[in-house]
Design a protein around this motif. Structure first.
Motif, mmCIF file in Angstrom:
data_model
loop_
_atom_site.group_PDB
_atom_site.id
_atom_site.type_symbol
_atom_site.label_atom_id
_atom_site.label_comp_id
_atom_site.label_asym_id
_atom_site.label_seq_id
_atom_site.Cartn_x
_atom_site.Cartn_y
_atom_site.Cartn_z
ATOM 1 N N GLY B 72 0.817 -1.211 0.000
ATOM 2 C CA GLY B 72 0.000 0.000 0.000
ATOM 3 C C GLY B 72 0.850 1.260 0.000
ATOM 4 O O GLY B 72 0.582 2.201 -0.750
ATOM 5 N N TRP B 88 -7.047 -4.461 11.453
ATOM 6 C CA TRP B 88 -6.145 -3.764 10.521
ATOM 7 C C TRP B 88 -6.902 -2.799 9.610
ATOM 8 O O TRP B 88 -6.286 -1.962 8.943
ATOM 9 C CB TRP B 88 -5.414 -4.756 9.613
ATOM 10 C CG TRP B 88 -4.637 -5.831 10.302
ATOM 11 C CD1 TRP B 88 -4.255 -5.862 11.625
ATOM 12 C CD2 TRP B 88 -4.136 -7.047 9.716
ATOM 13 N NE1 TRP B 88 -3.562 -7.017 11.878
ATOM 14 C CE2 TRP B 88 -3.469 -7.762 10.738
ATOM 15 C CE3 TRP B 88 -4.191 -7.584 8.441
ATOM 16 C CZ2 TRP B 88 -2.856 -9.004 10.503
ATOM 17 C CZ3 TRP B 88 -3.578 -8.817 8.208
ATOM 18 C CH2 TRP B 88 -2.917 -9.503 9.236
ATOM 19 N N PHE B 91 -6.248 1.004 9.689
ATOM 20 C CA PHE B 91 -4.907 1.350 9.189
ATOM 21 C C PHE B 91 -4.895 1.347 7.664
ATOM 22 O O PHE B 91 -4.451 2.313 7.034
ATOM 23 C CB PHE B 91 -3.867 0.350 9.723
ATOM 24 C CG PHE B 91 -2.494 0.535 9.116
ATOM 25 C CD1 PHE B 91 -1.596 1.432 9.682
ATOM 26 C CD2 PHE B 91 -2.116 -0.142 7.970
ATOM 27 C CE1 PHE B 91 -0.336 1.628 9.104
ATOM 28 C CE2 PHE B 91 -0.877 0.040 7.387
ATOM 29 C CZ PHE B 91 0.015 0.938 7.966
ATOM 30 N N GLU B 94 -7.561 4.102 6.254
ATOM 31 C CA GLU B 94 -7.253 5.522 6.481
ATOM 32 C C GLU B 94 -5.919 5.949 5.903
ATOM 33 O O GLU B 94 -5.612 7.134 5.848
ATOM 34 C CB GLU B 94 -7.375 5.836 7.980
ATOM 35 C CG GLU B 94 -8.855 5.796 8.387
ATOM 36 C CD GLU B 94 -9.106 5.900 9.874
ATOM 37 O OE1 GLU B 94 -8.369 6.654 10.535
ATOM 38 O OE2 GLU B 94 -10.051 5.251 10.353
ATOM 39 N N ASN B 95 -5.096 4.984 5.489
ATOM 40 C CA ASN B 95 -3.861 5.335 4.795
ATOM 41 C C ASN B 95 -4.001 5.170 3.285
ATOM 42 O O ASN B 95 -2.995 5.147 2.562
ATOM 43 C CB ASN B 95 -2.702 4.497 5.331
ATOM 44 C CG ASN B 95 -2.253 4.993 6.693
ATOM 45 O OD1 ASN B 95 -1.976 6.177 6.871
ATOM 46 N ND2 ASN B 95 -2.212 4.104 7.675
ATOM 47 N N GLY B 96 -5.219 5.037 2.833
ATOM 48 C CA GLY B 96 -5.476 5.035 1.384
ATOM 49 C C GLY B 96 -5.082 3.757 0.671
ATOM 50 O O GLY B 96 -4.876 3.751 -0.545
ATOM 51 N N HIS B 97 -4.970 2.642 1.411
ATOM 52 C CA HIS B 97 -4.543 1.396 0.764
ATOM 53 C C HIS B 97 -5.718 0.577 0.226
ATOM 54 O O HIS B 97 -5.510 -0.373 -0.520
ATOM 55 C CB HIS B 97 -3.767 0.510 1.751
ATOM 56 C CG HIS B 97 -2.553 1.163 2.333
ATOM 57 N ND1 HIS B 97 -1.943 2.255 1.777
ATOM 58 C CD2 HIS B 97 -1.816 0.872 3.444
ATOM 59 C CE1 HIS B 97 -0.897 2.613 2.512
ATOM 60 N NE2 HIS B 97 -0.810 1.795 3.525
#
Lengths: 307, 419
Positions: B72, B88, B91, B94-97
């Motif tokens: 990601g 998970w 995470f 919200e980190n755009g993965h």
């Protein structure tokens, strides 16, 4: 075939096209190129990248730009209690394990060199632990230490001794890891020492015998000084390796209980991969690199003095 | 010579390029456990059925998170789908993965996932929890259950444990009479995820949680926390020596070997307990929901969910596979392969519930519906680590339970900036 260093290439060594002639002319460069490229790709570039990462705050989100923090990540080390715990545990492990491995390895080498030289089978058996992959060693010791079904507690039980939580007890966990590491790496010291002992000159010992020197004096005044370069190399390699301890801790204790076995490598792994804080992990890694370089330099200096 | 070398290199490059063109249409990252094995089998079925090549990459539990996070962060697109443990999700989302699935549902003429999925199973696949858009679909219906040896409990004067007091009463009697070789309870005390996973359901049973409802305060060092910690320490005291390093495997093994009478664990252990080649306790283990404290018991939910990576180059194919793999028909097949289901129709399917090996289904369905997710926070791995260290210190006796709660409160506050 190489052309001479300075002389002009008057005639091609073998018939062929321009490309072949060009290759002949630059053969040395071509031969070195793969190594240089591999070094650049696998060592130089990652090292530069690590320095660059260590001065940035890096978000796990690829769309968030890296934030330059200068020495911020290194300053953070001063107040990070988990780092302090990991550093202390690493020092305790390194000093204890390497000391035990050195004393045992040297002792075994002296014993085998003096009294049981012909027992090559025994020497081979002693080598086995260091040939095993660390992960296999860790799993083996996990089975040995298992409190309920493990071999060690079964022996303790049969002997009427109190059962122990080897890897789960705060007072025993680090000791258990050290024992497993000593089991694996004492043979390495033993091997180096045995090679060192085999290369010792005979004459000084004959002279010492004639002078009536005791075995202890011979060991202290002859063997130790002669072995100093080997000892320095053995200690240097083991210390460098002990600073990188990971597999045993990861498998046996996960850094617990109560953080008693958290070492720097495990902490770097957690920060980089579990907390996705790559910049800070790079800063801790650089700290470990710095310590390793300082120790290596000191050891090398000692080695040269010994020569 | 050099010409020959270049020629060989050219051939090798061409072969590699051809192979590259023939590589999989979808690549899925899964854990190397029964959950991953189930999806691997499903992928093989899908390849045969649709002609789509599905590549499965299996990795140990922690490495799935790491490889997914790395893919990601680098937008590599190496994985199209990731099978994620539900904590998970914040995470990754919200980190755009992760890909928002709303548009894919719309283009397929669907409002969203159908109502046959359990509501708790669907809630975790939305980010923010239960309100945001879908970023995954549930695949494996994990939620903790309480496992106990009913005969042993009866001997100790407890018919069916309803509360933690019942567990402590039976557990203490069994441990006291076990002579150091048999225990009333087996505890999961390994530092980090294991000890937190065992503490959370007890914490919830006493009305506690890590944060207050609107997440403006960390609420670990509270009277509820103290009550939960008291029970937690009492459970440790009746467990075997060495549980400070135990994870789910050691706990499950102790129960299957008949060395302990009860514990909290994940439903995938049912298959082991009922397998004569792995268990001395076939047919003897009873299953129940988490016992109550001062409040009704609540399991920690631990679903495996399928999300599409934002950097995937085959998003539509990945969506089609995800919908197919989580359909009622496929979830039923997955259940027969050992994965707990996420759909009501599968939980209540008489073809399954009539079989002895699925006798825990009603309890598991109830456990999922009464479950609680771990606090949904993108920094959950870091929070769990810090909380796990303090719990481990209390379990190991290097700090008092009171100190552990206070230190955990401080540590989680520092990580989340919530004071």
């Amino acid at each position: 075939m190489l052309k001479s260093e300075s002389g002009p290439l008057t005639a091609p060594l073998r018939p062929g096209g321009g490309l072949e002639r060009w290759a002949e002319r630059h053969l040395r460069v071509l031969m070195l190129a793969p190594t240089v490229l591999i070094l650049l790709g696998l060592t130089i570039f990652p090292s530069i990248y690590m320095f660059y990462a260590a001065v940035h705050k890096i978000s796990p989100n690829p769309d968030v730009p890296w934030d330059f923090v200068g020495p911020g990540n290194f300053v953070r080390l001063l107040s990070d209690q988990q780092f302090h715990v990991a550093l202390l545990n690493t020092v305790v492990f390194t000093v204890s394990a390497v000391t035990a491995e050195f004393l045992l390895g040297l002792g075994l080498a002296l014993l085998l060199d003096k009294y049981i030289r012909r027992m090559t089978f025994l020497k081979t058996v002693l080598m086995i632990p260091m040939m095993l992959p660390p992960i296999a060693v860790a799993i083996t010791w996990k089975i040995i230490y298992e409190p309920q079904f493990g071999v060690l507690n079964e022996i303790m039980y049969r002997l009427g001794l109190p059962l122990q939580a080897w890897a789960g007890d705060v007072d025993l966990a680090m000791f258990s890891i050290i024992v497993a590491d000593v089991w694996q790496w004492t043979p390495f010291i033993f091997l180096l020492m045995l090679a060192g002992l085999a290369s010792l000159p005979v004459e000084p010992y004959e002279a010492a015998e004639l002078d009536g020197a005791s075995s202890w004096r011979q060991f202290w005044d002859l063997t130790v000084p002669f072995l100093k370069p080997v000892i320095a190399i053995a200690l240097l390699l083991r210390v460098m390796d002990a600073l990188r301890l990971f597999d045993l801790v990861f498998i046996l204790t996960g850094g617990g209980p109560a953080d008693r076995t958290k070492v720097l490598s495990l902490y770097i792994y957690q920060v980089a991969y579990r907390f996705a804080d790559v910049g800070y992990a790079a800063a801790i890694s650089l700290f470990v690199l710095f310590v390793t370089i300082v120790l290596s330099t000191w050891f090398m200096k000692r080695m040269r003095l010994a020569e | 010579m050099l010409r020959r070398l270049f020629f060989t290199l050219a051939i090798a490059t061409s072969v590699l390029a051809l192979n590259g063109a023939a590589w999989a249409d979808i690549t899925i990252l899964v854990p190397s456990s029964s959950e991953g094995d189930g999806l691997r089998a499903a992928a093989a079925d899908y390849s045969k059925l649709k002609g789509t090549k599905v590549e499965i990459v299996q990795a140990p539990y922690a490495n799935v998170f790491e490889q997914g996070a790395n893919a990601g962060a680098t937008k590599s697109g190496v994985f199209d789908i990731i099978l994620m443990d539900d904590p998970w999700i914040p995470f990754f989302a919200e980190n755009g993965h992760l890909e928002d699935l709303t548009a894919y549902f719309k283009s397929a003429g669907m409002e969203g996932p159908d109502s046959d999925f359990l509501s708790k199973s669907l809630a975790i696949c939305r980010n923010p929890y239960n309100t945001g858009p879908y970023v995954c679909l549930p695949y494996v219906g994990n939620a903790q259950m309480f496992f106990y040896d009913a005969a042993k409990y009866k001997e100790a004067g407890v018919d069916a444990p309803k509360t933690w007091d019942d567990v402590l009463k039976a557990g203490k009697a069994l441990t006291d009479s076990g002579g150091g070789r048999y225990f009333g309870y087996v505890f999961r005390g390994g530092q980090g995820n294991p000890v937190v996973a065992d503490f959370m359901p007890i914490f919830w049973s006493y009305g506690g949680d890590l944060f207050n409802a609107d997440r403006t305060k960390v609420t670990i060092d509270t009277p509820e926390g103290a009550a939960a910690m008291k029970t937690f320490m009492a459970l440790r005291d009746i467990s075997p020596k060495g549980v400070e390093s135990y994870n789910a495997n050691e706990v499950g093994t102790a129960l299957a070997a008949g060395a302990a009478a009860s514990s909290i664990n994940w439903p995938n252990w049912v298959a082991t307990f009922e397998d004569p080649s792995q268990s001395k306790m076939v047919g003897k283990i009873s299953y129940s929901t988490i016992p109550a404290g001062t409040k009704p018991g609540s399991s920690e939910i631990g679903h495996w969910t399928m999300g599409i990576m934002a950097a995937s180059k085959n998003k539509q194919e990945a969506f089609d596979f995800t919908v197919w793999a989580t359909s009622a028909e496929q979830i039923k097949i997955s259940a027969t392969r050992g994965n707990p289901p996420v759909r009501t129709s599968v939980f209540t399917d008489p073809e399954l519930t009539s079989q002895e090996k699925f006798r825990h289904y009603p309890v598991l369905m109830e456990a999922i519906q009464a479950s609680t997710p771990r606090p949904r926070h993108p920094k959950w791995p870091e929070i769990e680590n810090a909380f796990g260290i303090e719990l481990s210190k209390a379990v190991a006796g290097t700090s008092t339970p009171e100190e552990a709660l206070k230190n955990a409160q401080d540590a989680v506050s520092r990580i989340t900036n919530i004071y």
